[in-house]
Enzyme design. Structure first.
Site, PDB file in Angstrom:
ATOM      1  N   GLY A   8       0.822  -1.202   0.000  1.00 38.27           N
ATOM      2  CA  GLY A   8       0.000   0.000   0.000  1.00 38.27           C
ATOM      3  C   GLY A   8       0.855   1.249   0.000  1.00 38.27           C
ATOM      4  N   ILE A   9       1.967   1.198  -0.711  1.00 37.94           N
ATOM      5  CA  ILE A   9       2.940   2.299  -0.684  1.00 37.94           C
ATOM      6  C   ILE A   9       2.445   3.551  -1.392  1.00 37.94           C
ATOM      7  CG2 ILE A   9       4.174   1.705  -2.815  1.00 37.94           C
ATOM      8  CD1 ILE A   9       6.796   2.315  -1.212  1.00 37.94           C
ATOM      9  N   ASP A  13       0.030   7.204   3.906  1.00 43.04           N
ATOM     10  CA  ASP A  13       0.936   6.687   4.920  1.00 43.04           C
ATOM     11  C   ASP A  13       2.128   5.957   4.310  1.00 43.04           C
ATOM     12  OD1 ASP A  13      -0.943   7.724   6.586  1.00 43.04           O
ATOM     13  OD2 ASP A  13      -1.421   5.861   7.626  1.00 43.04           O
ATOM     14  N   LEU A  80      -0.131  -1.553   4.881  1.00 44.31           N
ATOM     15  CA  LEU A  80      -0.944  -0.335   4.804  1.00 44.31           C
ATOM     16  C   LEU A  80      -1.946  -0.424   3.651  1.00 44.31           C
ATOM     17  CD1 LEU A  80       1.985   2.249   5.178  1.00 44.31           C
ATOM     18  CD2 LEU A  80       0.761   1.027   6.980  1.00 44.31           C
ATOM     19  N   SER A  84      -9.471   2.090   1.970  1.00 42.29           N
ATOM     20  CA  SER A  84      -9.146   2.953   3.105  1.00 42.29           C
ATOM     21  C   SER A  84     -10.203   3.992   3.463  1.00 42.29           C
ATOM     22  CB  SER A  84      -7.819   3.681   2.836  1.00 42.29           C
ATOM     23  OG  SER A  84      -7.922   4.488   1.672  1.00 42.29           O
ATOM     24  N   SER A 125      -7.162   0.792  13.140  1.00 38.18           N
ATOM     25  CA  SER A 125      -7.938   2.032  13.034  1.00 38.18           C
ATOM     26  C   SER A 125      -8.786   2.259  14.276  1.00 38.18           C
ATOM     27  CB  SER A 125      -8.847   1.972  11.811  1.00 38.18           C
ATOM     28  OG  SER A 125      -9.759   3.053  11.796  1.00 38.18           O
ATOM     29  N   GLU A 127     -11.613   3.307  14.128  1.00 37.73           N
ATOM     30  CA  GLU A 127     -12.973   2.914  13.752  1.00 37.73           C
ATOM     31  C   GLU A 127     -13.381   1.599  14.414  1.00 37.73           C
ATOM     32  OE1 GLU A 127     -15.408   4.328  11.740  1.00 37.73           O
ATOM     33  OE2 GLU A 127     -14.219   6.152  11.710  1.00 37.73           O
ATOM     34  N   TYR A 149     -15.841  -0.871   7.246  1.00 44.10           N
ATOM     35  CA  TYR A 149     -14.401  -0.620   7.383  1.00 44.10           C
ATOM     36  C   TYR A 149     -13.923  -0.970   8.789  1.00 44.10           C
ATOM     37  CZ  TYR A 149     -10.037   2.070   7.650  1.00 44.10           C
ATOM     38  OH  TYR A 149      -8.722   2.471   7.846  1.00 44.10           O
ATOM     39  N   LYS A 153     -11.234  -3.875   9.934  1.00 51.67           N
ATOM     40  CA  LYS A 153     -10.031  -3.547  10.701  1.00 51.67           C
ATOM     41  C   LYS A 153      -9.998  -4.305  12.031  1.00 51.67           C
ATOM     42  CE  LYS A 153      -7.623  -0.583   8.224  1.00 51.67           C
ATOM     43  NZ  LYS A 153      -6.218  -0.841   7.840  1.00 51.67           N
ATOM     44  N   HIS A 179      -5.548  10.845  10.865  1.00 52.82           N
ATOM     45  CA  HIS A 179      -4.305  11.575  10.601  1.00 52.82           C
ATOM     46  C   HIS A 179      -4.326  12.025   9.144  1.00 52.82           C
ATOM     47  CE1 HIS A 179      -3.781   7.266  10.081  1.00 52.82           C
ATOM     48  NE2 HIS A 179      -2.810   7.496   9.201  1.00 52.82           N
ATOM     49  N   ARG A 184      -3.718  13.452   1.120  1.00 49.55           N
ATOM     50  CA  ARG A 184      -5.074  12.912   1.134  1.00 49.55           C
ATOM     51  C   ARG A 184      -5.799  13.261  -0.176  1.00 49.55           C
ATOM     52  NH1 ARG A 184      -5.813   8.811   4.489  1.00 49.55           N
ATOM     53  NH2 ARG A 184      -6.199   9.335   6.678  1.00 49.55           N
TER      54      ARG A 184
END
Length: 320
Positions: A8-9, A13, A80, A84, A125, A127, A149, A153, A179, A184
């Site tokens: 997830g680069i 994040d 990551l 998302s 998360s 969440e 989600y 998680k 964050h 974003r």
């Protein structure tokens, strides 16, 4: 030289973590479902695109994960990846659960099967906690997620805990509260607000349409949070950590600060549309990051005002 694989680069994040690890002398591999077709725009924005080696890996495919681990033999793996967006998870619940839960399980099982001494970080998360009212959630607060989600998680969190206990893997979950950063995309409400305010300040006549602005969250600065991820994998005692500022503000506070940063009164430029309210939502999110401060030596330096102003500054500079 240590080697890290970041799944997830291409996201916020993953890009900031890559930059951090490069400054620490790591060889960084970035995983994407199709590395040849992915633009890795965020890596380019940070000026590190040519410093990261990208590989194609589908974490929903166990064979793909195992082959990648055996080829790279990383010292550390950072998970990551996965869908998302909380809002999007209501529209794509199956994709959300599979990409987060099944993907995490494949990574854990591949690490176990490879028998390599890999340290594993999992992106958790806030969440997962659901609506805990004014209670400041810590690592012992029960999970009651209120979105697909959050459910995904939570499942991934317990998978990590199970593999850590059953197979003695060095595997940690960072339970990160909200964050933000200029990386974003605009489907995240913070960047949606920043982008609209900046356009209006430059002469746009648009009206910003939002859902529930009375939700309250603990908002931090993403570049600081990736350091906490790295710190978790440097510990001899493996554990999970809540990562947050410890300060909670309503979304309307974030909106006000953003519009004040461009010398506008936010109340003249937004409207509320009940259609944008989520089927279930968290009214307030409060965090207790004491454990991270004591055991990792980590604490947030930026508060919500800093985050809002930094995002506005970055957007204005980008569009000059």
């Amino acid at each position: 030289m240590k080697t890290a694989l970041i799944c997830g680069i291409s996201g916020q994040d993953g890009s900031y973590l890559s930059k951090l690890l490069l400054t620490k002398g790591y060889q960084v591999f970035g995983g994407s479902r199709d590395a040849q077709m992915t633009s890795f725009t965020n890596l380019a924005r940070l000026g590190i695109r040519n410093d990261v080696q990208t590989v194609s890996i589908n974490i929903n495919d166990f064979r793909s994960v195992l082959q990648t681990l055996l080829k790279i033999k990383p010292d550390e793996v950072y998970n990551l990846a996965g869908q998302s967006s909380v809002g999007l998870s209501f529209e794509q619940p199956v994709e959300t659960l599979e990409s987060i839960s099944v993907g995490t399980l494949n990574l854990l099982e591949a690490i176990r099967f490879s028998n390599l001494p890999i340290k594993f970080y999992n992106a958790g998360s806030s969440e997962c906690f659901g609506d805990v009212g004014s209670l400041a959630a810590d690592e012992n607060t029960p999970f009651r997620p209120r979105s697909p989600y959050g459910v995904a998680k939570a499942a991934a969190f317990w998978q990590v805990a199970n593999y850590r206990e059953a197979y003695q893997l060095h595997a940690s979950t960072g339970i990160l509260f909200n964050h933000e950063s200029p990386l974003r995309p605009e489907r995240f409400v913070t960047q949606k607000i920043v982008a609209a305010a900046c356009r209006i300040a430059k002469g746009s006549y648009e009206v910003l349409t939002l859902g529930n602005i009375d939700i309250a969250r603990d908002w931090g600065w993403a570049p600081e949070y990736v350091e906490a991820m790295w710190l978790m994998l440097q510990q001899k005692q493996v554990d999970d950590y809540v990562i947050a500022t410890g300060q909670t503000y309503k979304l309307r506070d974030f909106i006000r600060i953003v519009f004040e940063s461009v010398e506008l009164d936010w109340q003249n430029h937004i409207r509320i549309d009940p259609v944008l309210f989520r089927p279930t939502d968290i009214a307030e999110g409060h965090a207790n990051p004491t454990k991270a401060h004591k055991q990792l030596g980590w604490s947030a330096s930026s508060n919500v005002s800093d985050v809002a102003r930094l995002m506005v500054k970055a957007y204005m500079n980008q569009t000059v």
